[in-house]
Write a protein that holds these residues in place. Structure first.
Motif, PDB file in Angstrom:
ATOM      1  N   ASP A   1     -24.207  -1.788  30.519  1.00 38.34           N
ATOM      2  CA  ASP A   1     -23.913  -0.516  29.994  1.00 38.34           C
ATOM      3  C   ASP A   1     -23.069  -0.677  28.512  1.00 38.34           C
ATOM      4  OD1 ASP A   1     -25.306   1.413  31.544  1.00 38.34           O
ATOM      5  OD2 ASP A   1     -23.424   1.852  32.563  1.00 38.34           O
ATOM      6  N   GLY A   2     -22.366  -1.862  28.370  1.00 34.46           N
ATOM      7  CA  GLY A   2     -21.444  -1.963  27.049  1.00 34.46           C
ATOM      8  C   GLY A   2     -22.688  -2.279  25.902  1.00 34.46           C
ATOM      9  N   LEU A   3     -23.799  -2.794  26.200  1.00 39.53           N
ATOM     10  CA  LEU A   3     -24.779  -3.058  25.318  1.00 39.53           C
ATOM     11  C   LEU A   3     -25.236  -2.259  24.422  1.00 39.53           C
ATOM     12  CD1 LEU A   3     -26.338  -5.846  24.396  1.00 39.53           C
ATOM     13  CD2 LEU A   3     -28.041  -4.971  26.163  1.00 39.53           C
ATOM     14  N   GLN A   4     -25.150  -0.850  25.113  1.00 40.68           N
ATOM     15  CA  GLN A   4     -25.583   0.219  24.159  1.00 40.68           C
ATOM     16  C   GLN A   4     -24.595   0.582  23.048  1.00 40.68           C
ATOM     17  OE1 GLN A   4     -24.886   4.279  26.216  1.00 40.68           O
ATOM     18  NE2 GLN A   4     -23.536   3.010  27.812  1.00 40.68           N
ATOM     19  N   HIS A   5     -23.654  -0.248  22.816  1.00 39.30           N
ATOM     20  CA  HIS A   5     -22.624   0.375  21.883  1.00 39.30           C
ATOM     21  C   HIS A   5     -22.780  -0.864  20.680  1.00 39.30           C
ATOM     22  CE1 HIS A   5     -20.754   3.195  24.238  1.00 39.30           C
ATOM     23  NE2 HIS A   5     -20.639   2.401  25.243  1.00 39.30           N
ATOM     24  N   VAL A   6     -23.741  -1.718  20.919  1.00 41.51           N
ATOM     25  CA  VAL A   6     -24.070  -2.851  19.975  1.00 41.51           C
ATOM     26  C   VAL A   6     -24.974  -2.461  18.964  1.00 41.51           C
ATOM     27  CG1 VAL A   6     -24.417  -5.301  19.475  1.00 41.51           C
ATOM     28  CG2 VAL A   6     -23.209  -4.625  21.580  1.00 41.51           C
ATOM     29  N   THR A   7     -24.773  -1.300  18.159  1.00 41.60           N
ATOM     30  CA  THR A   7     -25.777  -0.641  17.387  1.00 41.60           C
ATOM     31  C   THR A   7     -26.176  -1.450  16.369  1.00 41.60           C
ATOM     32  OG1 THR A   7     -23.907   0.058  16.061  1.00 41.60           O
ATOM     33  CG2 THR A   7     -24.850   1.675  17.937  1.00 41.60           C
ATOM     34  N   THR A   8     -25.678  -2.762  16.044  1.00 44.61           N
ATOM     35  CA  THR A   8     -26.198  -3.429  14.855  1.00 44.61           C
ATOM     36  C   THR A   8     -27.064  -4.681  15.580  1.00 44.61           C
ATOM     37  OG1 THR A   8     -24.341  -5.149  15.298  1.00 44.61           O
ATOM     38  CG2 THR A   8     -24.110  -3.356  13.689  1.00 44.61           C
ATOM     39  N   LEU A   9     -27.447  -4.561  16.914  1.00 45.07           N
ATOM     40  CA  LEU A   9     -28.304  -5.609  17.564  1.00 45.07           C
ATOM     41  C   LEU A   9     -29.589  -5.269  16.962  1.00 45.07           C
ATOM     42  CD1 LEU A   9     -28.397  -7.686  19.621  1.00 45.07           C
ATOM     43  CD2 LEU A   9     -29.180  -5.813  21.200  1.00 45.07           C
ATOM     44  N   GLN A  10     -30.269  -6.655  16.444  1.00 46.27           N
ATOM     45  CA  GLN A  10     -31.548  -6.591  15.795  1.00 46.27           C
ATOM     46  C   GLN A  10     -32.594  -7.352  16.573  1.00 46.27           C
ATOM     47  OE1 GLN A  10     -31.477  -8.087  11.846  1.00 46.27           O
ATOM     48  NE2 GLN A  10     -29.854  -6.897  11.330  1.00 46.27           N
ATOM     49  N   LYS A  11     -32.268  -7.932  17.528  1.00 44.20           N
ATOM     50  CA  LYS A  11     -33.107  -8.745  18.290  1.00 44.20           C
ATOM     51  C   LYS A  11     -32.710  -8.757  19.920  1.00 44.20           C
ATOM     52  CE  LYS A  11     -35.836 -13.315  18.638  1.00 44.20           C
ATOM     53  NZ  LYS A  11     -36.088 -14.443  17.997  1.00 44.20           N
ATOM     54  N   LEU A  12     -33.618  -8.293  20.681  1.00 47.63           N
ATOM     55  CA  LEU A  12     -33.155  -8.434  22.164  1.00 47.63           C
ATOM     56  C   LEU A  12     -34.507  -8.925  22.798  1.00 47.63           C
ATOM     57  CD1 LEU A  12     -31.366  -7.435  24.691  1.00 47.63           C
ATOM     58  CD2 LEU A  12     -32.518  -5.408  24.443  1.00 47.63           C
ATOM     59  N   GLU A  13     -34.140  -9.960  23.588  1.00 48.25           N
ATOM     60  CA  GLU A  13     -35.403 -10.558  24.561  1.00 48.25           C
ATOM     61  C   GLU A  13     -34.704 -10.640  25.901  1.00 48.25           C
ATOM     62  OE1 GLU A  13     -36.177 -14.437  23.002  1.00 48.25           O
ATOM     63  OE2 GLU A  13     -37.241 -13.698  21.279  1.00 48.25           O
ATOM     64  N   ILE A  14     -35.584  -9.938  26.688  1.00 52.73           N
ATOM     65  CA  ILE A  14     -35.278  -9.883  28.181  1.00 52.73           C
ATOM     66  C   ILE A  14     -36.149 -10.874  29.007  1.00 52.73           C
ATOM     67  CG2 ILE A  14     -35.059  -8.365  30.248  1.00 52.73           C
ATOM     68  CD1 ILE A  14     -34.560  -5.821  28.076  1.00 52.73           C
ATOM     69  N   LEU A  15     -35.815 -11.774  29.400  1.00 49.22           N
ATOM     70  CA  LEU A  15     -36.751 -12.972  29.807  1.00 49.22           C
ATOM     71  C   LEU A  15     -36.520 -13.406  31.078  1.00 49.22           C
ATOM     72  CD1 LEU A  15     -36.677 -15.344  26.539  1.00 49.22           C
ATOM     73  CD2 LEU A  15     -38.224 -13.359  27.459  1.00 49.22           C
ATOM     74  N   SER A  16     -37.456 -13.377  32.096  1.00 52.59           N
ATOM     75  CA  SER A  16     -37.176 -14.075  33.341  1.00 52.59           C
ATOM     76  C   SER A  16     -36.180 -13.213  34.243  1.00 52.59           C
ATOM     77  CB  SER A  16     -37.088 -15.275  33.404  1.00 52.59           C
ATOM     78  OG  SER A  16     -38.278 -15.977  32.864  1.00 52.59           O
ATOM     79  N   CYS A  17     -35.960 -11.758  34.128  1.00 45.38           N
ATOM     80  CA  CYS A  17     -34.985 -10.952  34.698  1.00 45.38           C
ATOM     81  C   CYS A  17     -35.892 -10.643  35.978  1.00 45.38           C
ATOM     82  CB  CYS A  17     -34.637 -10.064  33.883  1.00 45.38           C
ATOM     83  SG  CYS A  17     -33.520 -10.733  32.540  1.00 45.38           S
ATOM     84  N   THR A  18     -36.045 -11.301  36.918  1.00 47.93           N
ATOM     85  CA  THR A  18     -36.889 -10.941  38.082  1.00 47.93           C
ATOM     86  C   THR A  18     -36.290  -9.812  38.859  1.00 47.93           C
ATOM     87  OG1 THR A  18     -36.035 -12.881  39.503  1.00 47.93           O
ATOM     88  CG2 THR A  18     -37.946 -13.114  38.245  1.00 47.93           C
ATOM     89  N   ASN A  19     -35.031  -9.598  38.851  1.00 47.65           N
ATOM     90  CA  ASN A  19     -34.704  -8.423  39.652  1.00 47.65           C
ATOM     91  C   ASN A  19     -34.280  -7.213  38.829  1.00 47.65           C
ATOM     92  OD1 ASN A  19     -34.433  -9.713  41.823  1.00 47.65           O
ATOM     93  ND2 ASN A  19     -32.468 -10.764  41.467  1.00 47.65           N
ATOM     94  N   LEU A  20     -34.702  -7.157  37.553  1.00 45.39           N
ATOM     95  CA  LEU A  20     -34.637  -5.961  36.543  1.00 45.39           C
ATOM     96  C   LEU A  20     -35.628  -5.066  37.136  1.00 45.39           C
ATOM     97  CD1 LEU A  20     -33.114  -4.750  34.184  1.00 45.39           C
ATOM     98  CD2 LEU A  20     -35.106  -5.623  32.981  1.00 45.39           C
ATOM     99  N   MET A  21     -35.101  -3.826  37.574  1.00 43.09           N
ATOM    100  CA  MET A  21     -36.113  -2.620  38.009  1.00 43.09           C
ATOM    101  C   MET A  21     -36.262  -1.915  36.951  1.00 43.09           C
ATOM    102  SD  MET A  21     -35.100  -2.634  41.750  1.00 43.09           S
ATOM    103  CE  MET A  21     -36.452  -1.831  42.381  1.00 43.09           C
ATOM    104  N   ALA A  22     -35.383  -1.405  36.119  1.00 42.06           N
ATOM    105  CA  ALA A  22     -35.772  -0.531  34.735  1.00 42.06           C
ATOM    106  C   ALA A  22     -34.825  -0.784  33.762  1.00 42.06           C
ATOM    107  CB  ALA A  22     -35.442   0.996  35.559  1.00 42.06           C
ATOM    108  N   LEU A  23     -35.253  -0.252  32.597  1.00 41.40           N
ATOM    109  CA  LEU A  23     -34.609  -0.384  31.240  1.00 41.40           C
ATOM    110  C   LEU A  23     -33.831   0.868  31.408  1.00 41.40           C
ATOM    111  CD1 LEU A  23     -37.222  -2.065  28.995  1.00 41.40           C
ATOM    112  CD2 LEU A  23     -35.188  -3.004  30.043  1.00 41.40           C
ATOM    113  N   PRO A  24     -32.700   0.934  30.792  1.00 43.86           N
ATOM    114  CA  PRO A  24     -31.888   1.992  30.760  1.00 43.86           C
ATOM    115  C   PRO A  24     -32.326   2.955  29.417  1.00 43.86           C
ATOM    116  CG  PRO A  24     -30.546   0.442  29.830  1.00 43.86           C
ATOM    117  CD  PRO A  24     -31.757  -0.393  30.350  1.00 43.86           C
ATOM    118  N   GLU A  25     -32.429   4.313  29.635  1.00 47.09           N
ATOM    119  CA  GLU A  25     -32.702   5.195  28.689  1.00 47.09           C
ATOM    120  C   GLU A  25     -31.851   4.840  27.519  1.00 47.09           C
ATOM    121  OE1 GLU A  25     -32.313   8.919  30.328  1.00 47.09           O
ATOM    122  OE2 GLU A  25     -33.947   8.715  31.608  1.00 47.09           O
TER     123      GLU A  25
END
Length: 143
Positions: A5-29
């Protein structure tokens, strides 16, 4: 299983790669709050079944890659706010039977590779309205 959840506060983030996260069920709103994001890649997330509609709030997004997420049922319906999107890559998406209507509003789209979507049966007539499109690749589909 989820993004921190802390990632939502990194408003300057320009690149996000979500790779091989086999247990990830949903992306947060809250992913829609990452308004500086230019590049989003989601790959190898085998348990991901949907993408939140809030992805369409990423108004700075230029590159969106969705690869190897075989349980993903669909893409967000409305993509009207993604006016800067130049590249949309869709690969290994067995549930895709047609290109989502939302793609028709991507007037800046230059590249659209669609690969290994074995149930994609046709291209819509509106594909001709993507006047900025420079690269269209359709491979391993029913077309």
């Amino acid at each position: 299983m989820s993004l921190p959840d802390g990632l939502q506060h990194v408003t300057t983030l320009q690149k996000l790669e979500i790779l091989s996260c086999t247990n990830l069920m949903a992306l947060p709103e809250w992913i829609g709050n990452l308004t500086s994001l230019h590049h989003l890649a989601i790959s190898g997330c085998f348990n991901l079944t949907s993408l939140p509609q809030e992805i369409c709030h990423l108004t700075s997004l230029q590159i969106l890659m969705i690869e190897s997420c075989p349980n993903l049922m669909n893409l967000p319906g409305s993509m009207d706010n993604l006016t800067l999107l130049q590249a949309l890559t869709i690969t290994e998406f067995p549930n895709l039977t047609s290109l989502p209507q939302g793609i028709r509003s991507l007037t800046s789209l230059k590249s659209l590779p669609v690969d290994n979507c074995p149930n994609l049966m046709a291209l819509p007539e509106w594909i001709g309205n993507l006047t900025s499109l420079e690269e269209l690749i359709i491979a391993n589909a029913l077309i």
